[in-house]
Design an enzyme around this catalytic site. Structure first.
Site, short mmCIF file in Angstrom:
data_model
loop_
_atom_site.label_atom_id
_atom_site.label_comp_id
_atom_site.label_asym_id
_atom_site.label_seq_id
_atom_site.Cartn_x
_atom_site.Cartn_y
_atom_site.Cartn_z
N ARG C 100 0.83 -1.20 0.00
CA ARG C 100 0.00 0.00 0.00
C ARG C 100 0.87 1.25 0.00
O ARG C 100 0.59 2.22 -0.70
CB ARG C 100 -0.91 0.02 1.22
N ASN C 154 -9.91 -4.31 -1.39
CA ASN C 154 -9.87 -3.13 -2.25
C ASN C 154 -9.01 -3.39 -3.49
O ASN C 154 -8.11 -4.21 -3.45
CB ASN C 154 -9.28 -1.95 -1.48
N CYS C 175 -18.77 -1.86 0.87
CA CYS C 175 -17.96 -0.72 1.27
C CYS C 175 -18.73 0.00 2.36
O CYS C 175 -19.96 -0.02 2.38
CB CYS C 175 -17.77 0.20 0.05
N HIS C 205 -16.39 3.84 -4.31
CA HIS C 205 -15.56 5.02 -4.05
C HIS C 205 -15.76 6.11 -5.10
O HIS C 205 -14.90 6.97 -5.29
CB HIS C 205 -14.07 4.63 -3.92
N TYR C 258 -14.27 10.26 -1.54
CA TYR C 258 -13.24 9.97 -2.55
C TYR C 258 -13.36 10.82 -3.81
O TYR C 258 -12.45 10.89 -4.61
CB TYR C 258 -13.26 8.49 -2.91
#
Lengths: 441, 441, 441, 441
Positions: C100, C154, C175, C205, C258
């Site tokens: 990440r 994700n 989500c 998102h 987002y």
């Protein structure tokens, strides 16, 4: 029995004082055996009368040199020009080159590419131009309801969509980009343009060669290779950069020149900012110089043909596109041309009522788009996003709704944030105040 | 550089022993300057060898009379005929005329119009023909993967849809109905057929003239009036009845001849039942007589041209449709022809993958349908229902699923109940047992 | 008679060593009267065994404290965990937090926002995660073909779309963003969340509150005003900025957190670059610290409930979303939840097979999306563009086609040119080499 | 804060003199704790005043027996009834039962099934009813713009579509067929109706159970078997016939009772003609007798509850459908009910603006249809054809265009030819002359 054949046609050119006009006149002269033009009315605003006088003078001498197949009439009376016209060509720029230069400069001052057709500059141009063209349409409904409106006024796709959404006028949007792409590919393959068939998909100044055929055989991959090696697609008014081979091959299609603004946003912006910092002129400023030079040439009473220098102006094949379309509409020729018209399902990824730039069969009833179906996602997303921007811009231009204008700019791929959109919008509306009565600013 | 121009073409005609073949030969001869045919292979089944010999003999004499521009080869070896072919024309009738006569007679015994193309008779024909054409396609994939399959085998739309759904073969379905409608309208307007443009919409044997143009001017309403007064659309194999003026005007389009079965079901059924009661022959039986007579004529060693009597057979403009299409595919001519091809969104009311009969631009890559958008409800509902029947029939023909076959018949507008559908299906499957190995009966 | 009621359920959690797991355990405990969970299998990789041991220990103590309604089983044997499972929750991060952090850092080094879910960082994550989830699906087809896969991994929408396109596994993507938006609006209106109904449209998102209702009355405009004044939508892992009132009102909808990356690209990029220059950690690095702290807490043998500190992790309402969904699927509750599922026409502007995030009726057969029709252009273009990027990413992840991967990045709104896309792709593929066997690098 | 909770509701029943009214009153009484009805206005025409008096008397006694939770007001003043109403129920029959009997008899005299809702009889009914309902809508726009119109007036789907196309009134069409199908299936499975979930698809009186679930498990095939064995779907007013097992299994869905007219046209027509020849009454004539008997019963001053005999009338679950819908609209309950509403893409094979009968989430903003996507061809074709007929009928009813009316009848699957359509239309227009001012006859 219906017949179209023997009537002498009246052509009205709105923005007739443009330095492009000799291009158009040459086109009508070249096809004079095929297209019975009787009168060409060149109309422009009173403030452009001097320019109009010069251009019309050259046009008149060009016609005279060919035995005067048609009369050239200059006027500042728009209704007189439209009255009874068979074809109306709109090629004016509302606000003249000064407005174009602002369309290029103002966005740059916000760190945004201006681009006077497909960029935020084109957005400002659309806000200025759409109300004027709709006013012309209202006149046409009264004075020449059967006339075809051939729109070249930029941004051509946006203006055409406004006409289709808000009037009943018969309209076709036109651009020389597809013809130039076809010519470039023909050159790359070493054949005659007529031997190349390109399946165009997209919208104005965002059109791809989706498939390419040479003498009936699909050669798309080879065309991509040739394009990658030696870009045949460069245009005068677009900073030239070569597409990379791997990008084009995985795209599976050939972009038009204007795609560079979307695919190479960062590099082009850097280039433009550098040019600005260095005090170099924008394209609009260059064009202003070219125009001044052209007008000097046009004044020469000995000149009776299109001067070579006009090529610098960037409108290659402009007359070919216009006159070929008019001829096919008039003669119901049913040949295939790439024009801007209502989608009707031809591109399944856009709404049926959107204006698209695709291959059409040109009949006396107008362009009939050829169905393509769904596009691959490589092309689909960008096209849909730009089309949403266009729809918002058309609505903003017609309604004068500042919120919609903000949404249009915010939806534009070249605008990097809504804060920038807001500041840019304020500047564009302010600078164009005189041309935007629909906005209560 | 790609080039198609100088190759001698190999044409394979499956069902070459048909009495229609001289029509086709005449077409190739008439266009011999334009279309470089080198060999015409006439293929038929061993059991039709005698018929094939007679027909091929006439074809050979016809070619000889014109200086033998191409060789005529007769064969019962299908793979030999297909091997390396450029164009394959399928015009066979699986089960011969005996099967057609059953297709007409069996439904009638259930109180249902048979109709060998668009009716339940055509349903049985589809079940027999689709597996044979798919077998040809498997051979083609191996022996001539670039060949175009021009399908005339009835029901042409259904067979074409099966090929598009289940193979990768390049196929176009074809029918002479649109050409005849255009010719009829031209006659009614007193102009040359080339001066009439018809916007065709629909599917095979269910095609409407949605709009009609004469010399570029829309004349749909006048065309409807003329059609109502003096039906130019009658065909030999369709009981003729004049459409009523009020119906046509509110329909807003001109139906094809086969629409009579749907629009005048009750009257045509009564007529057929009466004819049966009176012992009169079906159309298939009439054709059997005509064919026998034609074969007698064809045997005449002095005959070296298409005899007049062939006109009685009902295939007017059959060769025109076929040869014109082949020529445009070969030469990438990009003219407009009405053919059967995948919808791709051209008719927004049908699925994109359905086969439709619409105007297409004929390119070397095949037909590109011209987008029409949504149809008015007058045309829409019937077309959608018949298309659903067709989809079910294709699936039933390929899978041999009796339940799907029942659903197909039950969905057919001419079948008045599911009880009738069930009984009729049992009879059709039984009578065609030898031709339906896919059904476990 | 069918019945679901009395079976004890087996839940398998892939990535069970996640510090989120206590959240989930708490959820199952809270609904233990309603949802008969018998076993919770926590599965993680051998290299995460220590972490798994700690987390499972806490989970076990939490269950014990409530009378041990279900057993907690820890395992590194994925097949054992999946075997016979009723519900499988995928919440793993392929490559752990180290990956990440690379997803955030590498794009930034190219002047691009990374964003580990919806940005180019999420693109890299999708390339790593999709093959792993598809492998789980292959196991499921064998070991638990009736199981529901609840995907939290994700980028959740992309992973879910890959499963729907390439497997027959029953999957729902999930989500906590929609639940948080609803909760935020409830707080703003001063009512209970159950009294707020939000019409969600978009994809994971990238979901908008298209319309808001309070106690059955539409209050969208008021909700926009409240959002503009006091953003209830801020999330821990998103740099917070307040939307401007004029933008929201003309948008006519409320974006999710987002959306900031798209609407405020320039500002957020500047902020991230500044943070980097100042040596401040990325969100992933912060999370790494939080996780270490959480694991320290979890080891306390006296701890038998979810610690407060977990709230810092950013997964508010995560367990609520998961357990509520599982309960409705199990009990066929037919209530409305916003989840990620196949479009089927609910959003008319996207393909029917695209995965969308919309309100669905949750039945035992899965989510049934509620039809919304076409979206306004304000929302439409961005959604379509991002969805095209997603489709390209899924294809690239499955095929390992580098060209498609390039097109995916080039199509991403945060990537400012294809040159950047190319360089960024090279870095991302290189840095993730060990996790991308599908790419021949 | 918005709130709907404490207001006393005004209900207006147009056609309040109907013998169905006690059913409705019983429904409101049964839900009086949940639904705060304050006034029920029963409105009927002056010529039905006697009937209205009797029915209102019973309604008043029924309310009194339960402690008079709401007042019953009778009136012949339509505007007074509509003024300030919260819910308006339209259940009138324009032309009374005499018109219905003509709707049944006249088609039969042309050899066509009349069928007063989905057949040509329903066509005549639509022509009479649509203008009346549109007039009510004009009043509503003025007198109660926020009211919900709950339409039961037959043909319910057609009337609802007219309202959605031509007014802004909030409307839901309703029918008891789906509830009865669900109840029948519950009985067949031996479970409570709430345990059966049916995915309904189609339009009014042409609705299929596309999938059936029992306690969350799909049981469609078993439901088909049970239906085939012991038809739970029979209705009082439809000649009953058992579907055949093979047909239902290959259909893959369960038709509603009214499908018999399409699937068994031949048999039902024969039955009706035989009944006519034998002098047996039509269903309308039977109903006339039942109604007379009911009115006799209603007059009994001792009667203060819905009499058993009302069940014979055929409206089982009528009040359940109406009151449940009103309660969910009022309370924003978001439960799932099958109603008639605008498609919006839920059924991908019909236009978005068509009215369909599908499962919807019932919110305070009206029904939100659940997306189903494309239907199998078995259902698709018939539904599309009937919907095209409906669209034409709505246009004909609103415009009074005789050509459209002819096209509507010609498009109806029960009408066997355009000649029959023309003759039948003439008779229907003639016999209904007094109710069809929109047609210039």
């Amino acid at each position: 029995m219906p017949s179209n054949g023997h009537k002498q046609l009246k052509i009205a050119v709105i923005g007739g004082g443009s330095t492009y006009t000799p291009e158009l006149i040459e086109g009508f002269l070249a096809r004079r055996d095929e297209l019975p033009v009787g009168e060409v009315w060149l109309m422009d605003l009173p403030e452009a009368e001097e320019k109009l006088r010069i251009v019309a003078g050259l046009a008149e001498r060009m016609s005279a040199r060919c035995g005067r197949p048609f009369a050239v009439i200059q006027t500042t009376d728009r209704r007189a020009a439209l009255d009874g016209a068979d074809f109306v060509i709109t090629q004016m720029r509302v606000g003249q080159l000064a407005a174009r230069i602002r369309d290029e400069r103002i966005p740059l001052s916000h760190g945004v590419i201006g681009q006077e057709t497909t960029g935020p500059g084109g957005f400002a141009n659309a806000l200025r131009t759409i109300p004027v063209v709709l006013a012309i349409c209202r006149d046409l409904a009264e004075l020449a309801p059967e006339a075809w409106l051939i729109n070249f006024a930029n941004p051509s796709g946006l203006v055409t969509e406004a006409v289709t959404r808000y009037t009943k006028v018969k309209v076709v949007g036109l651009c020389n980009v597809p013809l130039n792409m076809q010519a470039g590919l023909a050159k790359a393959f070493g054949v005659d343009p007529a031997e190349i068939y390109v399946e165009f998909v997209g919208c104005n100044h965002l059109v791809w060669a989706n498939r390419v055929f040479c003498r009936g055989v699909e050669v798309t991959e080879r065309a991509i290779e040739l394009t990658a090696e030696d870009p045949a697609l460069n245009m005068k008014n677009i900073p030239h950069r070569t597409w990379s081979r791997d990008f084009l091959l995985s795209l599976g299609a050939i972009p038009c020149g204007y795609h560079r603004y979307y695919y190479l946003t960062k590099e082009i912006l850097a280039e433009l900012l550098e040019a600005e910092a260095a005090g170099r002129p924008t394209r609009g400023e260059v064009v202003r110089e070219v125009e001044a030079e052209l007008l000097r040439l046009y004044q020469d009473p000995g000149l009776d043909h299109k001067p070579e220098a006009l090529a610098k102006r960037g409108g290659a094949l402009y007359s070919e596109a216009a006159v070929r379309l008019i001829s096919s509409l008039h003669h119901d020729r049913r040949d295939i041309q790439c024009v801007d018209t209502t989608n009707r399902g031809a591109l399944a990824d856009l709404l049926p009522e959107a204006v698209v730039e695709v291959n059409c069969v040109i009949t006396a009833q107008g362009p009939q788009p050829i169905a393509v179906g769904h596009l691959r996602p490589q092309l689909r997303g960008l096209l849909q996003q730009v089309k949403a921007y266009e729809e918002l811009t058309v609505e903003a231009a017609v309604t004068g709704d500042r919120g919609l204008a903000l949404q249009a700019l915010a939806a534009h791929p070249l605008v990097p944030s809504i804060s920038v959109a807001r500041a840019l919008l304020a500047d564009l509306l302010g600078a164009n105040r005189d041309f935007l009565p629909q906005f209560k600013i």
